[in-house]
Design an enzyme around this catalytic site. Structure first.
Site, PDB file in Angstrom:
ATOM      1  N   SER A 152      -1.496  43.943  43.087  1.00  0.00           N
ATOM      2  CA  SER A 152      -1.074  42.544  43.145  1.00  0.00           C
ATOM      3  C   SER A 152      -1.864  41.789  42.101  1.00  0.00           C
ATOM      4  O   SER A 152      -2.932  42.246  41.651  1.00  0.00           O
ATOM      5  CB  SER A 152      -1.368  41.962  44.527  1.00  0.00           C
ATOM      6  OG  SER A 152      -1.261  40.549  44.543  1.00  0.00           O
ATOM      7  N   TYR A 165      -6.795  40.806  51.895  1.00  0.00           N
ATOM      8  CA  TYR A 165      -5.776  41.207  50.937  1.00  0.00           C
ATOM      9  C   TYR A 165      -6.385  41.371  49.541  1.00  0.00           C
ATOM     10  O   TYR A 165      -6.148  42.362  48.850  1.00  0.00           O
ATOM     11  CB  TYR A 165      -4.656  40.168  50.917  1.00  0.00           C
ATOM     12  CG  TYR A 165      -3.418  40.586  50.166  1.00  0.00           C
ATOM     13  CD1 TYR A 165      -2.480  41.436  50.744  1.00  0.00           C
ATOM     14  CD2 TYR A 165      -3.166  40.108  48.881  1.00  0.00           C
ATOM     15  CE1 TYR A 165      -1.334  41.808  50.061  1.00  0.00           C
ATOM     16  CE2 TYR A 165      -2.019  40.470  48.191  1.00  0.00           C
ATOM     17  CZ  TYR A 165      -1.109  41.330  48.784  1.00  0.00           C
ATOM     18  OH  TYR A 165       0.027  41.700  48.101  1.00  0.00           O
TER      19      TYR A 165
END
Length: 270
Positions: A152, A165
């Site tokens: 990401s 995350y």
């Protein structure tokens, strides 16, 4: 000077790709892209055995490939071992491994639940370690493999309220680099793709909430969300990531390894 002989071109048709989290979003779009090239599939996701078998059958019929499904719990290392063993037994080998499955929870560090931290690290990072470890033997034996981890933009930069995350995505980039170094002489590449905003149902739900809270139209809220981080004022379609994955599997990308590759609309260029 005598020219060197170019390496023999690799045919992707007939190879097998295992994609975690491939029943929706990026994973499902990528499965379609690879299947279009005649690549066999091991599908995985949050479906019942019956639903998953039906999805695999649809792929097999539409693309004339072999496709199977497993709904292994990626928080359980034993379940991952069985998943990989069954996939290799059924398909012969895993040539392309795409670690895509992931979950998210947003909350400030001081109140972030331990259970959410553990789950996000397990699914977004630790599961990739296990699948890579179990796939490498066959890849080394065949002197060819492609490992593609869906990281990401949050593997490169941070955002508030995404502690687990960001930690997991930064971690998977480190994992990718080490695997690339260790496997460079075996015909195996390992890369991490780092998407920014991707057009998925989960994001659309978030946009709907913003529009409701701020009394804006859906399009206004969407523009606000995207441009708060990303100069390019549009979201990427999941299929675009699948097309990039296909390129990374090709001979043209055989020298690309150990890379963290942003697809982020200039988010990290700032």
């Amino acid at each position: 000077m005598q020219e060197s002989t170019p390496p023999e071109k690799t045919t992707l048709k007939g190879k097998t790709a295992l994609i975690t989290g491939s029943t929706s979003g990026i994973g499902l779009a990528s499965a379609h892209i690879l299947a279009e090239q005649g690549i066999n599939l091991v599908l995985h996701g949050l479906m019942s055995d019956e639903e998953g078998a039906s999805l695999a059958q649809e792929f097999s019929k539409q693309y004339r490939i072999n496709a199977i499904f497993d709904n292994a719990n990626l928080m359980d290392s034993d379940a991952i071992s069985h998943f990989m063993e069954n996939a290799i037994k059924a398909m012969g080998s895993i040539d392309i491994l795409i670690n895509n499955a992931g979950i998210q929870h947003t909350e400030s560090v001081d109140t972030f639940p331990e259970s959410k931290w553990n789950a996000i690290i397990a699914i977004n990072l630790t599961a990739a370690f296990h699948t890579i470890q179990l796939a490498l033997g066959g890849m080394k034996q065949n002197s060819w493999g492609r490992i593609i981890n869906i990281a990401s933009v949050h593997g490169l930069v941070a955002s508030k309220n995404k502690v687990a995350y960001c930690a997991a995505k930064h971690g998977i980039i480190g994992l990718t680099k080490v695997v690339a170094l260790e496997c460079a002489e075996h015909g195996i590449t390992a890369n991490a793709i780092c998407p920014g905003w991707v057009d998925t149902p989960l994001i659309n739900d978030q946009i709907t909430d913003i529009a409701r809270e701020e009394k804006r139209s859906f399009e206004q809220a969407k523009y606000q969300l995207i441009t708060a981080k990303q100069p390019l004022p549009e979201m990427m379609a999941p299929r675009q990531i699948g097309e990039f994955i296909l390129f990374l599997c090709s001979d043209s990308a055989r020298s690309i390894t150990g890379s963290s590759l942003p697809m982020d609309g200039a988010w990290t260029a700032q």
